[in-house]
Design an enzyme around this catalytic site. Sequence first.
Site, short mmCIF file in Angstrom:
data_model
loop_
_atom_site.label_atom_id
_atom_site.label_comp_id
_atom_site.label_asym_id
_atom_site.label_seq_id
_atom_site.Cartn_x
_atom_site.Cartn_y
_atom_site.Cartn_z
N LYS A 123 -2.63 34.43 -43.18
CA LYS A 123 -2.69 34.26 -44.63
C LYS A 123 -3.84 33.32 -45.01
O LYS A 123 -4.23 32.46 -44.24
CB LYS A 123 -1.38 33.65 -45.14
CG LYS A 123 -0.16 34.51 -44.86
CD LYS A 123 1.10 33.80 -45.33
CE LYS A 123 2.34 34.58 -44.99
NZ LYS A 123 3.56 33.89 -45.41
N HIS A 159 13.25 28.71 -51.86
CA HIS A 159 13.14 27.79 -50.73
C HIS A 159 14.05 26.58 -50.94
O HIS A 159 14.75 26.15 -50.01
CB HIS A 159 11.69 27.28 -50.58
CG HIS A 159 10.71 28.33 -50.20
ND1 HIS A 159 9.53 28.51 -50.89
CD2 HIS A 159 10.70 29.25 -49.20
CE1 HIS A 159 8.83 29.48 -50.31
NE2 HIS A 159 9.53 29.96 -49.29
N SER A 166 6.66 33.64 -52.43
CA SER A 166 5.50 32.87 -52.86
C SER A 166 4.37 33.79 -53.28
O SER A 166 3.65 33.52 -54.25
CB SER A 166 5.02 31.96 -51.72
OG SER A 166 5.99 30.99 -51.42
N ARG A 200 15.76 37.44 -47.22
CA ARG A 200 15.99 37.87 -48.59
C ARG A 200 16.46 39.31 -48.64
O ARG A 200 17.41 39.66 -49.30
CB ARG A 200 14.71 37.73 -49.42
CG ARG A 200 14.24 36.31 -49.61
CD ARG A 200 12.86 36.30 -50.14
NE ARG A 200 12.01 36.99 -49.16
CZ ARG A 200 10.72 37.14 -49.24
NH1 ARG A 200 10.08 36.69 -50.27
NH2 ARG A 200 10.04 37.73 -48.31
#
Length: 168
Positions: free
Chosen positions: A46, A22, A133, A95
């Site tokens: 989440k 990040h 994460s 990514r």
Amino acid sequence: MKDPKSNIAIYPGTFDPITNGHIDLVNRTLKIFSEVIVAVAPSQKKQPLFTVDERLALIRESIGHIEGARADAFSNLLVHYAEEKESAVIIRGLRVVSDFEFEFQLALMNRRLSENIETVFMMPSQDYTFLSSTLVKEVALFGGDVTGLVPEPVVNALKEKYKSRDRD
């Protein structure tokens, strides 16, 4: 004259927790824009490990030395938040190829909600393409060393968070 809205980029995410990937994107964003707001988003799907306030504190500790970067939180639609901050740009990190489909859907919905907001996709350094994460939290949960994957304040916060869970 250049529109001042184009100088501010919004980099939204749950950042639970912020990673070096990040931060890499924050630095890359600042090569193009004069300011980037790392915007902590709520997540209905989440279940974050860290509260919004904890995430904001970790982000501020981690990016406080980066000129032009700041942290904030929002709880409304992203495009409305961007408009409130006078930004016309949303930064999204890609990514791997599997990220693209979801991010593309979000970008198209945001464009439908506000045609004044553009999404810019950016890739992190190849050193961080595997990093998420979720992966960091899983490694930390089982006692793995996440040094070098997240800023030092996050390493310490993860140790503390999982130490307190071990006591429960």
